[in-house]
Write a protein that holds these residues in place. Structure first.
Motif, PDB file in Angstrom:
ATOM      1  N   LEU A 215      19.816 -31.740  17.713  1.00  0.00           N
ATOM      2  CA  LEU A 215      19.957 -30.612  16.789  1.00  0.00           C
ATOM      3  C   LEU A 215      20.437 -29.395  17.562  1.00  0.00           C
ATOM      4  CD1 LEU A 215      17.891 -32.596  15.463  1.00  0.00           C
ATOM      5  CD2 LEU A 215      16.819 -30.611  14.414  1.00  0.00           C
ATOM      6  N   GLU A 216      21.453 -28.727  17.030  1.00  0.00           N
ATOM      7  CA  GLU A 216      21.944 -27.491  17.633  1.00  0.00           C
ATOM      8  C   GLU A 216      21.909 -26.389  16.581  1.00  0.00           C
ATOM      9  OE1 GLU A 216      25.239 -27.767  20.702  1.00  0.00           O
ATOM     10  OE2 GLU A 216      25.480 -29.659  19.612  1.00  0.00           O
ATOM     11  N   ALA A 217      21.187 -25.309  16.905  1.00  0.00           N
ATOM     12  CA  ALA A 217      21.052 -24.179  15.992  1.00  0.00           C
ATOM     13  C   ALA A 217      21.735 -22.972  16.617  1.00  0.00           C
ATOM     14  CB  ALA A 217      19.580 -23.880  15.741  1.00  0.00           C
ATOM     15  N   ALA A 218      22.419 -22.186  15.787  1.00  0.00           N
ATOM     16  CA  ALA A 218      23.179 -21.051  16.318  1.00  0.00           C
ATOM     17  C   ALA A 218      23.208 -19.904  15.329  1.00  0.00           C
ATOM     18  CB  ALA A 218      24.606 -21.488  16.646  1.00  0.00           C
ATOM     19  N   ILE A 219      23.091 -18.701  15.854  1.00  0.00           N
ATOM     20  CA  ILE A 219      23.317 -17.472  15.090  1.00  0.00           C
ATOM     21  C   ILE A 219      24.248 -16.611  15.934  1.00  0.00           C
ATOM     22  CG2 ILE A 219      22.277 -15.376  14.146  1.00  0.00           C
ATOM     23  CD1 ILE A 219      19.746 -16.949  13.569  1.00  0.00           C
ATOM     24  N   ASP A 220      25.274 -16.033  15.281  1.00  0.00           N
ATOM     25  CA  ASP A 220      26.272 -15.200  15.983  1.00  0.00           C
ATOM     26  C   ASP A 220      25.637 -14.285  17.013  1.00  0.00           C
ATOM     27  OD1 ASP A 220      28.410 -16.023  14.504  1.00  0.00           O
ATOM     28  OD2 ASP A 220      28.315 -14.341  13.088  1.00  0.00           O
ATOM     29  N   GLY A 221      26.093 -14.355  18.263  1.00  0.00           N
ATOM     30  CA  GLY A 221      25.695 -13.372  19.262  1.00  0.00           C
ATOM     31  C   GLY A 221      24.318 -13.570  19.854  1.00  0.00           C
ATOM     32  N   LEU A 222      23.570 -14.578  19.393  1.00  0.00           N
ATOM     33  CA  LEU A 222      22.226 -14.827  19.915  1.00  0.00           C
ATOM     34  C   LEU A 222      22.235 -16.098  20.759  1.00  0.00           C
ATOM     35  CD1 LEU A 222      20.009 -14.023  16.784  1.00  0.00           C
ATOM     36  CD2 LEU A 222      20.784 -12.494  18.604  1.00  0.00           C
ATOM     37  N   PRO A 223      21.301 -16.211  21.712  1.00  0.00           N
ATOM     38  CA  PRO A 223      21.246 -17.431  22.522  1.00  0.00           C
ATOM     39  C   PRO A 223      21.048 -18.672  21.643  1.00  0.00           C
ATOM     40  CG  PRO A 223      19.799 -15.720  23.400  1.00  0.00           C
ATOM     41  CD  PRO A 223      20.267 -15.227  22.068  1.00  0.00           C
ATOM     42  N   GLY A 224      21.703 -19.761  21.992  1.00  0.00           N
ATOM     43  CA  GLY A 224      21.658 -20.981  21.184  1.00  0.00           C
ATOM     44  C   GLY A 224      20.390 -21.788  21.426  1.00  0.00           C
ATOM     45  N   LEU A 225      20.240 -22.823  20.630  1.00  0.00           N
ATOM     46  CA  LEU A 225      19.069 -23.692  20.712  1.00  0.00           C
ATOM     47  C   LEU A 225      19.517 -25.123  20.495  1.00  0.00           C
ATOM     48  CD1 LEU A 225      16.023 -24.384  20.640  1.00  0.00           C
ATOM     49  CD2 LEU A 225      16.036 -23.762  18.216  1.00  0.00           C
ATOM     50  N   LYS A 226      19.205 -25.983  21.470  1.00  0.00           N
ATOM     51  CA  LYS A 226      19.542 -27.403  21.366  1.00  0.00           C
ATOM     52  C   LYS A 226      18.302 -28.211  21.700  1.00  0.00           C
ATOM     53  CE  LYS A 226      23.011 -30.650  23.205  1.00  0.00           C
ATOM     54  NZ  LYS A 226      24.204 -30.726  24.070  1.00  0.00           N
ATOM     55  N   ILE A 227      17.912 -29.099  20.794  1.00  0.00           N
ATOM     56  CA  ILE A 227      16.738 -29.961  21.037  1.00  0.00           C
ATOM     57  C   ILE A 227      17.071 -31.398  20.677  1.00  0.00           C
ATOM     58  CG2 ILE A 227      14.991 -28.155  20.688  1.00  0.00           C
ATOM     59  CD1 ILE A 227      14.574 -29.559  17.853  1.00  0.00           C
ATOM     60  N   THR A 228      16.294 -32.308  21.215  1.00  0.00           N
ATOM     61  CA  THR A 228      16.463 -33.730  20.911  1.00  0.00           C
ATOM     62  C   THR A 228      15.172 -34.256  20.293  1.00  0.00           C
ATOM     63  OG1 THR A 228      17.913 -33.946  22.811  1.00  0.00           O
ATOM     64  CG2 THR A 228      17.029 -35.990  21.887  1.00  0.00           C
ATOM     65  N   ILE A 229      15.314 -35.019  19.208  1.00  0.00           N
ATOM     66  CA  ILE A 229      14.156 -35.704  18.624  1.00  0.00           C
ATOM     67  C   ILE A 229      13.993 -37.030  19.374  1.00  0.00           C
ATOM     68  CG2 ILE A 229      13.089 -36.569  16.496  1.00  0.00           C
ATOM     69  CD1 ILE A 229      13.799 -33.585  16.349  1.00  0.00           C
ATOM     70  N   THR A 230      12.797 -37.276  19.868  1.00  0.00           N
ATOM     71  CA  THR A 230      12.566 -38.498  20.656  1.00  0.00           C
ATOM     72  C   THR A 230      11.594 -39.418  19.930  1.00  0.00           C
ATOM     73  OG1 THR A 230      10.861 -37.344  21.923  1.00  0.00           O
ATOM     74  CG2 THR A 230      13.071 -37.360  22.844  1.00  0.00           C
ATOM     75  N   GLU A 231      11.383 -40.587  20.491  1.00  0.00           N
ATOM     76  CA  GLU A 231      10.476 -41.573  19.856  1.00  0.00           C
ATOM     77  C   GLU A 231       9.069 -40.984  19.732  1.00  0.00           C
ATOM     78  OE1 GLU A 231      11.282 -44.490  18.567  1.00  0.00           O
ATOM     79  OE2 GLU A 231      13.378 -44.150  19.109  1.00  0.00           O
ATOM     80  N   PRO A 232       8.311 -41.448  18.729  1.00  0.00           N
ATOM     81  CA  PRO A 232       6.936 -40.955  18.572  1.00  0.00           C
ATOM     82  C   PRO A 232       6.112 -41.231  19.816  1.00  0.00           C
ATOM     83  CG  PRO A 232       7.556 -42.419  16.750  1.00  0.00           C
ATOM     84  CD  PRO A 232       8.664 -42.474  17.743  1.00  0.00           C
ATOM     85  N   VAL A 233       5.145 -40.360  20.057  1.00  0.00           N
ATOM     86  CA  VAL A 233       4.227 -40.554  21.179  1.00  0.00           C
ATOM     87  C   VAL A 233       3.022 -41.328  20.661  1.00  0.00           C
ATOM     88  CG1 VAL A 233       2.757 -39.396  22.850  1.00  0.00           C
ATOM     89  CG2 VAL A 233       5.006 -38.464  22.320  1.00  0.00           C
ATOM     90  N   ALA A 234       2.668 -42.412  21.364  1.00  0.00           N
ATOM     91  CA  ALA A 234       1.613 -43.298  20.862  1.00  0.00           C
ATOM     92  C   ALA A 234       0.219 -42.703  21.057  1.00  0.00           C
ATOM     93  CB  ALA A 234       1.710 -44.652  21.543  1.00  0.00           C
ATOM     94  N   SER A 235       0.032 -41.988  22.159  1.00  0.00           N
ATOM     95  CA  SER A 235      -1.311 -41.454  22.389  1.00  0.00           C
ATOM     96  C   SER A 235      -1.231 -40.173  23.197  1.00  0.00           C
ATOM     97  CB  SER A 235      -2.176 -42.471  23.130  1.00  0.00           C
ATOM     98  OG  SER A 235      -1.574 -42.765  24.377  1.00  0.00           O
TER      99      SER A 235
END
Ligand code: MN
Length: 235
Positions: A215-235
């Protein structure tokens, strides 16, 4: 001897563009239903000028730019909501709209991750929204940019893409309640304090994400944000 019987939690904080020092986070407030086109896509029947309402996320749910979010438990419908983030530097209660921007430190972009199926159950049953909104890793945030450098613009383009494909695109000019209105209204409910951050609602185009999605989120002139969705954590 330690002052605490167990190790205290770390102070939650966000990086600030161009600064070594970080912005400490006290509370994360979120605005519901703040873009009419999103209210309509959710078939909620709410009116454009219904009073804004608020919920909170825990500050330890923050995920920074470049981080990953394990697919959360108990949901089959994890949704993205890209939002303008407002960081508060000066506290106050019953802040007049005309003075609201004096309380703002700066701005960033965030994603209000939502377990939509659990939120829908909560809406149907009249339960609080926490289980749909306030889970671990539910608050990815980019770095903040100080208003002293980027100003207080109300016409910024806001965008989110998944695996390079644009899902949400709008302008913060389409917010039902503007930043000064949100700060003023929120400060009637809660005394705002330095370190509070406010997620200001999402435009239309929300939708599901799966493990492996970027996922990449952006707003003009502001620092960007990039994250990855990973597999569920079991415990
Ligand atoms: Mn939201």
């Amino acid at each position: 001897m330690s002052a605490f019987v167990i190790d205290p939690p770390e102070v939650a904080s966000l990086p600030v563009e161009g600064e070594q020092a970080r912005f400490p986070v006290r509370r994360i407030y979120c605005v519901g239903r703040n873009y009419l086109a999103h209210v309509r896509e959710m078939n909620e029947g709410a009116d454009e000028r219904d009073p804004p309402f608020f919920f909170q996320k825990p500050r330890d749910s923050i995920v920074e730019d470049g981080g990953s979010v394990p697919y959360p438990t108990l949901t089959k419908s994890l949704h993205h909501e890209v939002e303008l983030v407002v960081a508060i530097a000066k506290g106050g209660a019953n802040i007049p709209q005309a003075e609201a921007l004096e309380h703002v430190y700066g701005y960033g972009v965030g994603i209000d991750l939502t377990r939509r199926d659990l939120q829908t159950v909560a809406k149907d049953k009249g339960w609080p929204w926490e289980m749909g909104k306030s889970f671990d890793h539910s608050a990815p945030f980019g770095a903040l940019a100080p208003a002293s450098r980027v100003g207080h613009r109300a016409d910024l383009t806001i965008k989110l893409s998944v695996n390079g494909k644009v899902r949400q695109t709008s302008t913060v000019a389409h917010m039902t309640w503007s930043v000064p209105e949100i700060v003023s209204k929120l400060s009637e409910h809660y005394r705002l304090e330095p370190g509070d951050v406010i997620m200001t609602g999402t435009p239309e185009g929300v939708g599901e994400v799966l493990a492996g999605d970027v996922l990449e989120a952006a707003i003009d002139g502001l620092p960007g944000l990039k994250i990855t969705i990973t597999e569920p954590v079991a415990s």
